[in-house]
Design a protein around this motif. Structure first.
Motif, PDB file in Angstrom:
ATOM      1  N   LEU A 166       0.818  -1.208   0.000  1.00 13.99           N
ATOM      2  CA  LEU A 166       0.000   0.000   0.000  1.00 13.99           C
ATOM      3  C   LEU A 166       0.853   1.261   0.000  1.00 13.99           C
ATOM      4  CD1 LEU A 166      -2.937  -0.922   2.410  1.00 13.99           C
ATOM      5  CD2 LEU A 166      -2.747  -1.224  -0.053  1.00 13.99           C
ATOM      6  N   ASP A 167       2.155   1.095  -0.279  1.00 12.92           N
ATOM      7  CA  ASP A 167       3.077   2.225  -0.476  1.00 12.92           C
ATOM      8  C   ASP A 167       3.092   3.185   0.701  1.00 12.92           C
ATOM      9  OD1 ASP A 167       3.743   1.269  -3.031  1.00 12.92           O
ATOM     10  OD2 ASP A 167       2.001   2.263  -3.912  1.00 12.92           O
ATOM     11  N   GLU A 186     -12.115   5.783   2.202  1.00 18.10           N
ATOM     12  CA  GLU A 186     -10.688   6.067   2.330  1.00 18.10           C
ATOM     13  C   GLU A 186     -10.103   5.169   3.413  1.00 18.10           C
ATOM     14  OE1 GLU A 186     -10.421  10.792   1.181  1.00 18.10           O
ATOM     15  OE2 GLU A 186     -10.960  10.254   3.240  1.00 18.10           O
ATOM     16  N   TYR A 187      -8.801   4.907   3.315  1.00 15.58           N
ATOM     17  CA  TYR A 187      -8.130   4.056   4.290  1.00 15.58           C
ATOM     18  C   TYR A 187      -7.382   4.913   5.307  1.00 15.58           C
ATOM     19  CZ  TYR A 187      -9.162  -0.005   1.435  1.00 15.58           C
ATOM     20  OH  TYR A 187      -9.813  -0.997   0.753  1.00 15.58           O
ATOM     21  N   TYR A 208      -5.176   7.566   3.324  1.00 10.80           N
ATOM     22  CA  TYR A 208      -4.774   7.406   1.924  1.00 10.80           C
ATOM     23  C   TYR A 208      -5.770   8.169   1.060  1.00 10.80           C
ATOM     24  CZ  TYR A 208      -2.898   5.249  -2.270  1.00 10.80           C
ATOM     25  OH  TYR A 208      -2.297   5.035  -3.485  1.00 10.80           O
ATOM     26  N   ARG A 209      -5.276   9.236   0.407  1.00  8.73           N
ATOM     27  CA  ARG A 209      -6.154  10.138  -0.333  1.00  8.73           C
ATOM     28  C   ARG A 209      -5.396  10.702  -1.530  1.00  8.73           C
ATOM     29  NH1 ARG A 209      -7.977  14.306   3.660  1.00  8.73           N
ATOM     30  NH2 ARG A 209      -9.412  12.642   4.316  1.00  8.73           N
ATOM     31  N   ASP A 210      -6.071  10.756  -2.679  1.00  9.22           N
ATOM     32  CA  ASP A 210      -5.484  11.334  -3.897  1.00  9.22           C
ATOM     33  C   ASP A 210      -4.168  10.659  -4.265  1.00  9.22           C
ATOM     34  OD1 ASP A 210      -7.611  13.139  -4.012  1.00  9.22           O
ATOM     35  OD2 ASP A 210      -6.554  14.611  -2.774  1.00  9.22           O
ATOM     36  N   GLY A 211      -4.133   9.331  -4.103  1.00  8.91           N
ATOM     37  CA  GLY A 211      -2.970   8.574  -4.542  1.00  8.91           C
ATOM     38  C   GLY A 211      -1.798   8.549  -3.593  1.00  8.91           C
TER      39      GLY A 211
END
Length: 470
Positions: A166-167, A186-187, A208-211
């Motif tokens: 998940l980077d 969203e996570y 985690y939002r907008d990549g």
């Protein structure tokens, strides 16, 4: 005879309350610790794990097992040599995580899968703290950098065939992730990484939002060296975050906070009895029958006595009659099986042997309740928030027995001072405090323990801490 029984019950009131509301679960297991519980709704079973020994009929002993209850009798899954801290069912298979390294004399490292007949190893290079199933994926959180043959920092997910990173941003070796939640599509990833090297300082929780992973909130983050995220749960369109969350470190509440997607809210403070040196914390949460069940190390919700466990219905907190003592402050757990609540406890309660597992038999889980609580939002401010680690703010002597002096790196015309103890209680407040070069305070009347100092001016906020010794 009834009168005699009534007198005995009055003299031993706490025992009677326990007997009326909680019962020990009689199992052929000896539990040093219960650190994980799981209700398998598909196969109708309750799993109990931690550090457990199973005693066979005839006297043989199996060290380190997972207890399995089908509603009538207990069985076990084969030997695991150490501590299990998390369990989930995914694709009808049991996944476990913890501190173990051997299963049936085969080498494993912190995560494994049971297919109903044997264990399967999952390659990972460090500790897994929690497993979660969200949608069609199994999520693993911890302090690893590789899992299932791929590079993945702190968090990864599994679709049944392969693992996916998940980077998550690179952190120092110490910080780790503890839980993940999906809220508003969203996570959110929570853990212990207050001083993470993001572009802007992030306090223990990211989204985690907008990549990419971002901080949660512009000015209202989860701050503090004693604060971290232990558990998250979505309830009635809000995200609830629990753990050792300290109000004295600049957070909106003690023990648990509510996030509505834009701001943090207090729904009441979880408190310990005055004078205790341990830290308030939430260790487990789940939703059942439209209530949020909250378990942890606390004695009150605001002024409501609530020993270690309470429910929140979106408006009120309610306590449970009776008292639960935990088997371990590191992570007491609970699970709902066949509409009955099972909770990890201590060996005994007021002389009643529990074997570290009790079940609720007291009715609908509601004792006394608070008045209606209106969630209180955190006050947002454009003031710059500064911690002791960033600025070189000094407090001395530390530890102390009588007085402290606080030295700020710059002169401010006046400040407001608030001091909180480790349970989140405000023990000192003074507004519009003027000083020369140092702030000097008399703390000789403080109980020994850790204290948190908030210094607020029209320009900046400072947070620091000190210890009062015996």
């Amino acid at each position: 005879m009834k009168k005699i029984k009534l007198i005995i019950c009055f003299l031993m009131l706490s025992n009677c309350v326990f007997a009326q509301n909680w019962e020990p679960e009689v199992i052929p297991l000896k539990a040093q610790q219960i650190r994980a519980m799981l209700t398998d709704t598909i196969n109708d079973k309750l799993y109990v794990a931690g550090m457990i020994t199973y005693f066979e009929q005839g006297g043989s002993i199996n060290d380190g097992v997972i207890g399995v209850y089908d509603g009538n009798s207990w069985s076990y899954i084969d030997t695991i040599n150490d501590v299990i801290t998390s369990m989930v069912m995914f694709n009808d298979e049991l996944y476990i995580a913890g501190f173990f390294s051997l299963i049936n004399n085969e080498s494993f490292y912190t995560i494994a899968k049971w297919d109903g007949s044997q264990w399967h190893e999952i390659d990972v290079d460090s500790r897994i703290i929690r497993l979660r199933v969200i949608g069609d994926y199994l999520y693993a959180m911890g302090n690893f950098s590789e899992i299932g043959g791929i590079e993945a920092n702190k968090v990864a997910r599994f679709d049944g065939n392969q693992w996916q990173s998940l980077d998550f941003p690179e952190l120092n070796p110490g910080p780790y992730l503890i839980d993940i939640a999906r809220y508003n599509d969203e996570y959110y990833a929570g853990g212990n990484y207050t001083f993470a090297p993001f572009e802007d300082k992030v306090g223990n929780l990211t989204v985690y939002r907008d990549g990419g992973w971002q901080k949660v909130g512009e000015h209202d983050r989860l701050w503090g060296g004693f604060t971290n995220v232990a558990i998250m749960e979505v309830y009635k369109d809000n995200l609830y975050v629990g753990g050792p969350i300290n109000k004295g470190e600049g957070n909106v509440a003690q023990g648990i906070q509510m996030w509505d997607g834009e701001r943090w809210f207090s729904i009441g403070d979880l408190q310990l009895q005055p004078g205790l040196l341990s830290n308030t914390r939430v260790t487990d949460m789940f939703v059942h029958d439209d209530r949020l069940f909250v378990l942890g190390n606390f004695h009150f919700v605001d002024s409501l006595p609530a020993k270690n466990i309470a429910t929140w219905d979106g408006e009120r907190w309610c306590s449970f009659p009776g008292t639960i003592w935990f088997s371990s402050l590191l992570g007491p757990v609970m699970s709902m099986y066949r509409d009955t609540l099972y909770v990890a406890s201590s060996d005994t309660f007021n002389g009643v042997y529990t074997n570290k597992l009790v079940r609720w038999v007291g009715g609908d889980y509601v004792g006394d309740c608070t008045d209606i609580i209106t969630p209180t939002p955190m006050e947002t401010s454009s003031n710059e928030e500064i911690s002791q680690k960033q600025t070189g703010i000094q407090i001395f002597p530390n530890p102390t027995q009588s007085h402290i002096s606080i030295s700020l790196p710059e002169s401010l015309p006046e400040v407001g001072i608030s001091i909180y103890d480790a349970t989140g209680r405000e023990v000192y407040r003074r507004e519009n405090f003027t000083y020369d070069s140092k702030i000097q305070l008399d703390v000789s009347g403080f109980i020994p323990g850790v204290y948190f100092v908030n210094l607020n001016s029209s320009e900046k906020r400072y947070y620091t801490s000190f210890v009062v010794k015996e």
